[in-house]
Scaffold this active site. Structure first.
Site, short mmCIF file in Angstrom:
data_model
loop_
_atom_site.label_atom_id
_atom_site.label_comp_id
_atom_site.label_asym_id
_atom_site.label_seq_id
_atom_site.Cartn_x
_atom_site.Cartn_y
_atom_site.Cartn_z
N ASN A 185 0.82 -1.22 0.00
CA ASN A 185 0.00 0.00 0.00
C ASN A 185 0.85 1.27 0.00
OD1 ASN A 185 -2.41 -1.44 0.06
ND2 ASN A 185 -2.27 -1.67 2.28
N ARG A 186 2.02 1.17 -0.58
CA ARG A 186 2.93 2.33 -0.67
C ARG A 186 3.42 2.81 0.69
NH1 ARG A 186 4.56 2.74 -5.76
NH2 ARG A 186 3.02 1.71 -7.01
#
Ligand SMILES: Cc1cc2nc3c(=O)[nH]c(=O)nc-3n(C[C@H](O)[C@H](O)[C@H](O)COP(=O)(O)O)c2cc1C
Length: 208
Positions: A185-186
């Site tokens: 999710n970065r």
């Protein structure tokens, strides 16, 4: 946490106080996993006019003194380095989903080191170093091919091609090295080492 980086920041990073050691560990992994040129890095320099320029070069050595690459000393990058020694390097190892950024000051490598590396190169590469006025305008490809033939005639003995004065190495002495790990999710992981006045390294985690 990405599976490839499942060791995570705690195990990977926290107990390493020297970023050169950590770089060595990551570089060794990259040598096993990258399809080619694990030693390729982008090198950013800044010209007299303050405008940055970036290009790829190959890392040929590294140790606690710095990160070394070789090139033509009259090239654009070298002219920029001569007028402003501050430069930055960036490695991106796609197979590992990792990045390393290095900032520091560039200085010349010794003639002994440059000779040693130059003499390890193929005959064609050593002739090329003579024949190519890197970064200057070329009228035609033929002009370069002729120049290569002329230098082959001048230096027919493969074991005796002197290193041109205009070809050598640059060493970037780092004052900041940042390691980046891809995360789910970065939510990536970043760890920055900054050199202190006493030459110890300070470590800080950074927001992704
Ligand atoms: C993967 C890769 C590695 C390269 N390695 C070098 C190198 O080690 N030295 C070099 O002078 N040019 C290297 N080049 C070429 C440079 O990117 C660049 O075209 C050249 O050095 C001229 O740059 P300049 O005009 O900014 O000086 C490499 C290019 C690529 C794509």
């Amino acid at each position: 946490m990405n599976q490839k980086n499942s060791l995570g920041i705690d195990l990977c990073f926290q107990d390493l106080n020297n970023p050169i050691d950590l770089f060595g560990q990551w570089f060794n992994e990259a040598k096993k996993t990258e399809i080619n040129d694990p030693n390729a890095l982008s090198l950013a320099t800044v010209g007299k006019n303050g405008i940055p320029s970036v290009r790829m070069v190959l890392l040929k050595d590294f140790n606690s003194d710095g990160f070394v690459f070789y090139t033509n000393l009259n090239s654009r990058k070298s002219e920029e380095i001569k007028s402003n020694a501050n430069a930055s390097m960036c490695f991106h190892w796609k197979s590992l989903l990792r990045q390393v950024r290095i900032t520091g000051e560039i200085s010349n490598v010794s003639d002994t080191d440059a000779d040693k590396y130059y003499n390890s190169r193929s005959y064609g590469s050593r002739i090329g170093a003579w024949a190519s006025n890197q970064s200057s305008i070329l009228k035609s490809r033929d002009e370069l091919l002729k120049s290569i033939e002329e230098f082959k005639k001048k230096y027919p003995n493969e074991n005796n091609v002197p290193r041109p004065k205009h070809w050598s190495g640059w060493n970037l002495t780092p004052h900041e090295i940042e390691f980046w790990l891809d995360g789910k999710n970065r939510i990536h992981e970043r760890l920055r080492y900054t050199k202190k006045n006493n030459n110890d390294w300070e470590k800080n985690l950074l927001n992704p």
